[in-house]
Design an enzyme around this catalytic site. Structure first.
Site, short mmCIF file in Angstrom:
data_model
loop_
_atom_site.label_atom_id
_atom_site.label_comp_id
_atom_site.label_asym_id
_atom_site.label_seq_id
_atom_site.Cartn_x
_atom_site.Cartn_y
_atom_site.Cartn_z
CG PHE A 161 -1.65 1.28 1.44
CD1 PHE A 161 -2.55 1.76 0.51
CD2 PHE A 161 -1.46 2.02 2.61
CE1 PHE A 161 -3.22 2.95 0.71
CE2 PHE A 161 -2.13 3.20 2.82
CZ PHE A 161 -3.02 3.67 1.87
CG HIS A 172 13.95 13.37 -3.20
ND1 HIS A 172 13.54 14.63 -3.55
CD2 HIS A 172 13.42 12.53 -4.13
CE1 HIS A 172 12.80 14.57 -4.65
NE2 HIS A 172 12.71 13.30 -5.01
CG LEU A 226 9.60 10.07 -3.86
CD1 LEU A 226 9.48 8.62 -4.31
CD2 LEU A 226 10.07 10.93 -5.03
CD1 TRP A 282 11.40 5.68 -6.36
CD2 TRP A 282 10.51 4.20 -4.94
NE1 TRP A 282 12.43 5.07 -5.69
CE2 TRP A 282 11.92 4.15 -4.81
CE3 TRP A 282 9.75 3.35 -4.15
CZ2 TRP A 282 12.56 3.30 -3.93
CZ3 TRP A 282 10.38 2.50 -3.27
CH2 TRP A 282 11.78 2.47 -3.15
CG ASP A 336 -3.87 -2.94 4.02
OD1 ASP A 336 -3.24 -2.16 3.29
OD2 ASP A 336 -4.77 -3.70 3.62
#
Length: 575
Positions: A177, A196, A198, A206, A285
């Site tokens: 997930f 970095h 995202l 990615w 989840d």
């Protein structure tokens, strides 16, 4: 780079698609092939043995849930703090070099990933729990334009576990997930400017780029044709397709949707399966939490109906998932699956052979991995009485005459025996070495396959594993000094009692910028394409004789200045 080059390079990185106990292609060797050349890393792999756990999916009504075993794997990589530090200008005192050699290296953790493995008699599921970086990889001072090795390391570790958990006639599933977050495993790392982070779209892309080479590299007779599934709640199919990597085979490899009905063996055995029996329950989840909330809506009187009040099928489930907190907070979230179905040869061979309980007692090896027997369909057992349904042995013993009870005779014999003579005490035995009793369990059963190659460098119990992860979540990685101290504490704490903890890996990848350093020209440096000269700008007129932008000539550029007399003003109309 073409997809065929990527696929062949991925196969070379893994050497073989069938794991063998005598193979020297260890996880350390595979990581060395993708890490930057000339840099030293330390790899720490922590795992737990297969332990009986709660089943992922609920069983249909009047059915027994699948017996499930779970493993936890944690991989982290560290680098030296002063890898490329310049030598001190001060004159060193005699014996200073020897003292520094004995001191432990100042290491800092740069990346970590946590993977859970759930195995049953019908499938092997790898769930990627968390993956995070500290942002201190810039201490290596890699050449400009070099891609980060984190993506390669993640793909190598996943493929390594997939290969060493493969079983005949058994599905292998990878699930995760993707949710963008500033930090997962390293507290305070968000304050590091070198990290970095995202965004939501970049993170989904990615992970798709990480998992896509797994399908292309492991494709073959041993793996069949794997499929990737991507589902982004709230997006249409055309918009979701933009996250899939653009390769020659991506259109055939990826499917927009979910495979929940294809990875459940209940669908093949029943005409109808409740939706709640198709949704697995993973740690942390969102779809698992949503499933639990739907179960609470049903009253206790109607629990046996196995039907939700508001959701009737999986389409409604995923439609309502787009309004959940994780999926409706203004950020996109992605659910990704990779499904490796058993090959047709294994399925056909298994269908011809007859299965029995004694077949599971046969020893397994790498050439004969454990296979899963086909389960009898429920419609065949529909006429069987419930008392004899679950035990075929009782059905065979019903027709035999009753046998005398031998327990009474054994009890009488035990009572008659009496110990006589002097009592001799046993001398105490000195325990000279530590023994890990967690390893005293079978390597192969019909529910899991646990080879030596697929285990961590240190195998710990579930409680000790949770303690090590909990320690990491309470450390501080906001600054370099704090990160070094936190790394030292975690490495020493997690490595207590281990003979070999922290394998040193020297990077061998000479080319960067492409996955696994694959360049068709061999071991050459990375070619950086400079598009500056191809940008065509509007240059001066031809009368000035100056060259246009992008030419190799260098010289002063003339600037045309308009005189004041050339500017005409629009006259005003006087009414």
């Amino acid at each position: 780079m073409s997809s065929s080059t990527t696929s062949s390079t991925f196969r070379r990185a893994f050497k073989s698609v069938t794991p063998t106990p005598t193979s020297t292609d260890t996880l350390r060797d595979r990581l060395a092939a993708v890490l930057p050349h000339g840099f030293k890393f330390a790899v720490y792999h922590l795992s737990t043995p297969p332990t009986k756990t709660e089943p992922l999916c609920s069983a249909p009504p009047d059915e027994r849930p699948d017996k499930t075993f779970g493993e936890s794997h944690f991989l982290t990589i560290s680098i030296d703090r002063d890898h490329d530090a310049p030598a001190s200008l001060k004159r060193a005192s005699p014996g200073a070099d020897e003292a520094k050699a004995t001191e432990p290296r100042a290491q800092v953790l740069v990346f970590a990933v946590e993977i859970f493995i759930f195995t049953t008699a019908y499938s092997t599921t790898l769930f990627v729990g968390k993956a995070d970086s500290t942002g201190y990889l810039h201490l290596l001072k890699l050449p400009k334009g070099t891609s980060s090795p984190i993506r390669q390391v993640t793909a190598i570790f996943l493929a390594y576990l997939i290969e060493h958990r493969r079983r005949k006639n058994t599905q292998t599933i990878v699930n995760l997930f993707a949710r963008a977050q500033s930090q997962y495993l390293f507290p305070g790392s968000v304050q590091n400017d070198g990290k970095h982070i995202l965004d939501d779209r970049g993170l989904v892309k990615w992970w798709c780029r990480v998992l896509n080479p797994l399908m292309e590299g492991l494709r073959g007779e041993a793996w069949g044709t794997p499929k990737g599934y991507l589902l982004v709640p709230g997006l249409e199919e055309t918009d979701t397709r933009a996250f899939v990597p653009r390769t020659a085979t991506s259109a055939d490899n990826w499917v927009i949707g979910h495979p929940l009905e294809k990875i459940s063996h209940y669908v093949d055995e029943f005409d109808w399966v409740p939706p709640r029996c198709l949704i697995p329950r993973y740690p942390d989840d969102p779809k698992s939490r949503f499933r639990d909330e739907l179960d609470e809506e049903v009253s206790k009187r109607k629990q046996g109906i196995w039907k939700w009040a508001s959701v009737k099928n999986l389409d409604q489930f995923w439609e309502m998932m787009s309004f959940r907190q994780e999926c409706s907070s203004g950020r996109l979230t992605g659910f990704i699956w990779l499904v490796f179905n058993p090959t047709k040869k294994d399925t056909a061979a298994q269908a011809k052979t007859t299965t029995s309980t004694s077949s599971f007692d046969a020893p397994f090896s790498s050439h004969n991995p454990p296979s899963t027997p086909p389960r009898r369909r429920v419609d065949i057992l529909a006429q069987t009485p419930r008392s004899n349904r679950g035990s075929p042995l009782k059905q065979d013993l019903d027709g035999l005459p009753p046998q005398p009870d031998r327990r009474k005779k054994k009890d009488k014999l035990k009572r008659k025996k009496k110990l006589t003579g002097p009592i001799i005490s046993r001398p105490p035995k000195v325990k000279r070495q530590l023994r890990n009793y967690l390893l005293d369990r079978p390597t192969s059963t019909k529910y899991y396959y646990w080879p030596l190659e697929g285990r961590g460098a240190k195998v710990v119990s579930e409680s000790e594993y949770k303690r090590d992860i909990e320690l990491l979540l309470h450390l501080d990685f906001s600054t370099l000094d704090k990160a070094v101290g936190s790394s030292r504490r975690w490495i020493s704490q997690a490595g207590v009692g281990a003979d070999e903890w922290g394998a040193s890996v020297l990077g061998k990848a000479k080319t960067q910028g492409t996955l696994f350093g694959s360049v068709s020209s061999g071991n050459q440096g990375a070619v950086v394409t400079n598009l500056t000269g191809l940008v065509r700008r509007k240059g001066p007129s031809q009368e000035t004789g100056q060259s246009t932008a992008g030419s190799n000539e260098s010289g002063p550029i003339s600037i045309n200045v308009l005189d004041a007399g050339l500017i005409r003003k629009k006259p005003k109309n006087k009414a």
